[in-house]
Design an enzyme around this catalytic site. Structure first.
Site, PDB file in Angstrom:
ATOM      1  N   ARG A 165       0.846  -1.207   0.000  1.00  0.00           N
ATOM      2  CA  ARG A 165       0.000   0.000   0.000  1.00  0.00           C
ATOM      3  C   ARG A 165       0.872   1.245   0.000  1.00  0.00           C
ATOM      4  NH1 ARG A 165      -3.015  -4.086   2.203  1.00  0.00           N
ATOM      5  NH2 ARG A 165      -4.910  -4.363   0.977  1.00  0.00           N
ATOM      6  N   ASP A 194       0.384  -6.923  -3.317  1.00  0.00           N
ATOM      7  CA  ASP A 194      -1.042  -6.649  -3.111  1.00  0.00           C
ATOM      8  C   ASP A 194      -1.470  -5.736  -4.248  1.00  0.00           C
ATOM      9  OD1 ASP A 194      -3.669  -6.083  -1.864  1.00  0.00           O
ATOM     10  OD2 ASP A 194      -2.719  -6.870  -0.058  1.00  0.00           O
ATOM     11  N   HIS A 271      -6.566 -10.137  -4.093  1.00  0.00           N
ATOM     12  CA  HIS A 271      -5.631  -9.024  -3.847  1.00  0.00           C
ATOM     13  C   HIS A 271      -4.514  -8.992  -4.886  1.00  0.00           C
ATOM     14  CE1 HIS A 271      -6.980  -7.217  -0.053  1.00  0.00           C
ATOM     15  NE2 HIS A 271      -7.394  -8.414   0.295  1.00  0.00           N
ATOM     16  N   GLU A 327      -9.838 -12.714   1.422  1.00  0.00           N
ATOM     17  CA  GLU A 327     -10.740 -11.759   0.784  1.00  0.00           C
ATOM     18  C   GLU A 327     -10.840 -11.877  -0.744  1.00  0.00           C
ATOM     19  OE1 GLU A 327     -10.842  -8.043   3.761  1.00  0.00           O
ATOM     20  OE2 GLU A 327      -8.995  -8.113   2.610  1.00  0.00           O
ATOM     21  N   TRP A 393      -7.101 -14.010  11.528  1.00  0.00           N
ATOM     22  CA  TRP A 393      -7.163 -12.536  11.600  1.00  0.00           C
ATOM     23  C   TRP A 393      -8.572 -12.013  11.785  1.00  0.00           C
ATOM     24  CZ3 TRP A 393      -9.394  -9.006   8.040  1.00  0.00           C
ATOM     25  CH2 TRP A 393      -9.903  -9.567   6.854  1.00  0.00           C
ATOM     26  N   TYR A 418      -4.292  -5.615  15.308  1.00  0.00           N
ATOM     27  CA  TYR A 418      -4.176  -4.839  14.069  1.00  0.00           C
ATOM     28  C   TYR A 418      -3.719  -3.433  14.415  1.00  0.00           C
ATOM     29  CZ  TYR A 418      -5.571  -7.956  10.313  1.00  0.00           C
ATOM     30  OH  TYR A 418      -5.572  -8.947   9.361  1.00  0.00           O
ATOM     31  N   PHE A 419      -2.443  -3.182  14.175  1.00  0.00           N
ATOM     32  CA  PHE A 419      -1.864  -1.903  14.586  1.00  0.00           C
ATOM     33  C   PHE A 419      -2.185  -0.775  13.609  1.00  0.00           C
ATOM     34  CE2 PHE A 419       1.768  -3.886  17.365  1.00  0.00           C
ATOM     35  CZ  PHE A 419       0.813  -4.345  18.243  1.00  0.00           C
ATOM     36  N   ASP A 420      -2.999  -1.068  12.583  1.00  0.00           N
ATOM     37  CA  ASP A 420      -3.490   0.044  11.760  1.00  0.00           C
ATOM     38  C   ASP A 420      -4.719   0.697  12.398  1.00  0.00           C
ATOM     39  OD1 ASP A 420      -4.855  -2.339  11.217  1.00  0.00           O
ATOM     40  OD2 ASP A 420      -5.171  -1.893   9.091  1.00  0.00           O
ATOM     41  N   TRP A 468      -1.111  -2.810   8.315  1.00  0.00           N
ATOM     42  CA  TRP A 468      -1.513  -2.532   6.940  1.00  0.00           C
ATOM     43  C   TRP A 468      -1.346  -1.034   6.728  1.00  0.00           C
ATOM     44  CZ3 TRP A 468      -1.945  -6.942   4.523  1.00  0.00           C
ATOM     45  CH2 TRP A 468      -2.285  -8.079   5.256  1.00  0.00           C
ATOM     46  N   GLU A 470      -2.603   1.218   4.255  1.00  0.00           N
ATOM     47  CA  GLU A 470      -3.457   2.080   3.417  1.00  0.00           C
ATOM     48  C   GLU A 470      -3.422   3.527   3.906  1.00  0.00           C
ATOM     49  OE1 GLU A 470      -4.385  -0.876   4.544  1.00  0.00           O
ATOM     50  OE2 GLU A 470      -5.688  -1.930   3.124  1.00  0.00           O
TER      51      GLU A 470
HETATM   52  C1  ACM Z   1      -6.373  -9.161   6.063  1.00  0.00           C
HETATM   53  O1  ACM Z   1      -6.389  -8.275   6.931  1.00  0.00           O
HETATM   54  N1  ACM Z   1      -7.070  -9.037   4.958  1.00  0.00           N
HETATM   55  C2  ACM Z   1      -5.601 -10.375   6.248  1.00  0.00           C
END
Ligand code: ACM
Length: 752
Positions: A165, A194, A271, A327, A393, A418-420, A468, A470
């Site tokens: 990202r 990705d 992805h 996903e 996850w 999830y540290f985002d 992540w 983004e």
């Molecule tokens: C994920 O957060 N899509 C693995």
């Protein structure tokens, strides 16, 4: 002293410990299994001479990362030679040491320093304890006499980084590895591919890095909202990057020296927009920019993926190779003749089974090369392939099912790791993807959920946090999101459950802010915000209010319950308190008599609809919260719609409260939240209708939304209708429109 004697546990009560020789700080994170202090101190020379067992020569050079050590010269101790009685000694353990295979021991006394381990990974853990101790001291060359015996709870201690990202330079990835090592992480999960960009040179497929690694906009969000195009490397405004194979090898070597295995992730079958933009023949439509999923019915897909993996395997010696698996939009396969033909041929009954078939091909291939496949928990859908390890996850359920079925699992639930996610009140933070994950919540995580059968707990290899990117466009921002939350995770993975203690950890953490500064990390500084929870007790008809701060001392919070502003004269917070009436609480953090934090302001509602039945004419969707009782349980939602009090609707809302008898109605209100990133919006309007019989309703008023649907911040609004004239009614109908057709989240119907 015999090592077994030192196993007596010394609880570090959060503060530094004073030794006889001056101040020494043993606020080690993650907390070691045992520390025993003694009187006296040892001086570490800057030009260090080390007596070292043959096997440990290379790892010993890491000691130059200690802030007081400039150079290390080695005197090799041959196998079967006796350990010298004095000096700085790094020695391979022997049976008589009583040292467990996963442990290291450090003994510092009048004879010098003796570090022992059976093998290099354990030795490296010991060396990083010494390095961390160096950073923690006012004088890093002086260390109090001590015996430490220490081993991890989990074998897998992971941190992840998404470089698709936003591309991150190799120098930063090395810095990330440096910090991981100091906190005893041993697996780096490198999310290399990705839809937002392919980041690894593959010699057989040059377009992956000549085009799929470059895009029209630097920031992911701009690119996402403006056509999501890839452009040729070197063209005007091309933004992105990739690692050459040599650079990736350099990173693998750098990490291995520091005890860290690098797991590459090559995403499939979803992805993968970037791959299919340059090799569109691998998609179902054959056209670029049409989907993110490989066509599984096309043999060329597997030829491509195996060719890519062949090169990946020459770069990454990791036993584990991550193939993504999350996903995928499987609808493309349902409409594709090639996929349908493959399903027919293989007797696959669903697109889930088709995905499972694809994962199995990769599993078999990786096994044939002596490797193991890891995938996100969606690889359970359609049946989990035999050799796979699961990264759980979407919560813990996938991990629980996989472990109970005998598969290895790495826990990485978005709820805790999830540290985002936002780490404090989102209204005070740079835009993030959503969520709300405080440091103490990370710390509270236990990777072995109760639902894991006792004999299956061994399949939980450990935990990993994911970042992540983004909404994390720079390396500084990665640091801000990951630290100090990664320190909490390091202790989750390392320290025995019984020895974990939040207050103790929070105390030790204070010493690490300086360390993080010395490492030049842009870590998140603890805020002066005040946070709260209000827990309604329906039997007592009271609310229990808990206030908290990210600072150490919650008694610096002052609060009022009458709506007035908090001042130094206001009540100091000494612990949870109960309120038996409606009120408005204001609270703030004070230092040296000065209010230095923002005022937290919230309503406590003990209202007429509590405990009353709600009939749903439209149903909630995806976010049930507490089901039928949610909207009248007296409990308000917090900062996150994941907290079990916010009920989510994708339709308009149409609900009726039955007050059980005719009552005076003065006021009706409902809270809503807006967070447009994940598609959560305010209603267009809230309409209130009253009835005596529950069938014929009369409208008494409407509240119209006045919040912009463009504002990216988290916003709360109480839609409140005060009736001009008090009315009598038994039934109250509330309708909220949903003009954006996104999510509406509400927590309570408040009636006075
Ligand atoms: C994920 O957060 N899509 C693995």
């Amino acid at each position: 002293m015999r090592l077994s004697q030192s196993l007596s546990m010394l609880l570090l009560a959060g503060a530094s410990i004073l030794s006889a020789q001056g101040q020494n700080n043993f606020d080690i994170i993650p907390k070691p299994s045992s520390i025993t202090l003694a009187t006296g101190a040892y001086h570490i020379p800057a030009d260090l001479q080390v007596i070292v067992s043959t096997d440990f020569q290379e790892a010993t050079q890491l000691l130059t990362e200690h802030p007081a050590i400039q150079s290390v010269s080695l005197e090799i101790l041959k196998k079967n030679k006796k350990t010298p009685k004095e000096g700085f000694r790094i020695i391979k353990a022997v049976e008589g040491d009583n040292l467990s295979k996963n442990a290291y021991s450090i003994q510092i006394d009048e004879t010098g320093l003796l570090l022992k381990a059976w093998d290099t990974p354990q030795l490296i853990n010991g060396i990083y304890t010494l390095i961390q101790l160096g950073y923690l001291q006012a004088d890093p060359s002086n260390i109090a006499f001590v015996t430490i015996v220490d081993e991890p709870r989990f074998a897998y201690r992971g941190l992840h980084l998404d470089v698709s990202r936003h591309f991150m330079p190799l120098s930063f990835v090395k810095k990330y590895i440096d910090v991981m090592a100091i906190y005893k992480f041993n697996n780096f999960h490198w999310h290399l591919t990705d839809g937002a960009g392919w980041r690894l040179e593959i010699k057989k497929y040059p377009e992956l890095t000549q085009k799929a690694a470059w895009r029209t906009h630097t920031h992911w969000k701009d690119w996402w909202n403006n056509g999501r195009q890839y452009v040729a490397q070197g063209s005007p405004n091309a933004s992105g990057g990739y690692y050459t194979q040599d650079e990736a090898r350099e990173l693998v070597h750098y990490a291995a020296q520091r005890g860290i295995n690098v797991i590459p992730e090559i995403e499939m079958p979803g992805h993968s927009e970037e791959v299919l933009a340059v090799y569109p023949e691998l998609s179902c439509s054959g056209k670029p920019y049409s989907q993110g999923e490989f066509c599984i019915g096309n043999e060329k897909t597997f030829e491509f993926l195996k060719n890519v993996l062949d090169e990946v395997l020459t770069i990454f010696p990791s036993q584990y190779i991550h193939i993504g698996g999350d996903e995928a939009e499987k609808k493309h396969w349902a409409a594709c003749p090639k996929d349908q033909a493959l399903m027919q041929k293989e007797g696959l009954k669903s697109v889930d089974e088709l995905q499972s078939y694809a994962i199995k091909q990769m599993d078999v291939y990786l096994q044939s090369k002596g490797r193991k496949l890891i995938g996100w928990d969606e690889i359970l859908q359609g049946g989990l392939t035999e050799g796979a390890t699961v990264m759980s996850w979407r919560g813990e359920e996938g991990g629980i099912n996989a472990a109970n079925a005998g598969h290895d699992v790495i826990m990485t639930p978005s709820s805790h790791l999830y540290f985002d996610s936002y780490q404090t009140d989102p209204r005070t933070q740079p835009e993030a993807i959503g969520g709300y994950l405080t440091l103490d919540k990370v710390y509270s995580y236990n990777p072995i959920p109760a639902a894991i059968q006792e004999d299956k707990a061994k399949h939980i290899l450990g935990a990993q946090a994911n970042i992540w990117t983004e909404y994390v466009p720079t390396t500084e921002h990665v640091e801000y999101m990951v630290f100090p939350r990664a320190l909490a995770l390091s202790e989750v993975n390392w320290t025995k459950k019984e020895a974990k203690n939040w207050i103790d950890f929070h105390g030790r953490l204070q010493s690490h802010y300086k360390l993080l500064q010395d490492l030049n990390l842009n870590y998140y500084r603890p805020s002066f915000n005040v946070a709260y929870t209000a827990t309604y007790d329906i039997d007592k008809n009271t609310n229990k209010i808990t206030l908290s701060t990210e600072q150490r001392d919650s008694s610096q919070i002052r609060y009022t319950i009458d709506g007035s502003s908090p001042s130094i004269q206001s009540t100091p917070y000494t612990g949870p308190f109960e309120l038996s009436s409606t009120g408005h609480i204001n609270a703030a953090y004070f230092q040296d008599s000065i209010k230095i934090g923002p005022t937290l302001s919230f309503d406590i509602d003990i209202h007429r609809a509590i405990g009353k039945k709600v009939t749903y004419n439209t149903a909630w969707s995806g976010y049930p919260a507490q089901g039928d009782s949610t909207l009248t349980n007296g409990i308000m939602g917090g900062l996150s719609y994941h907290d079990g009090q916010w009920q989510g609707f994708t339709s308009p809302i149409d609900v009726v409260v039955d007050l059980e008898r005719r009552e005076e109605v003065h006021q009706v209100a409902m809270n809503f939240m807006q967070m447009i990133g994940p598609g959560v919006y305010m209603p267009g309007e809230m309409e209130v209708l009253l009835s005596d019989n529950g069938r014929t309703f009369r409208k008494v008023g409407t509240v119209v939304n006045d919040i912009s649907d463009q504002d990216p911040k988290l916003i709360f609004k109480r839609f409140e209708l005060k009736l001009n004239k008090v009315q009598q009614a038994r039934y109250i109908k509330i309708k909220a429109s949903n003009p954006k057709k996104g999510y509406l989240f509400t927590d309570e119907i408040i009636v006075y």
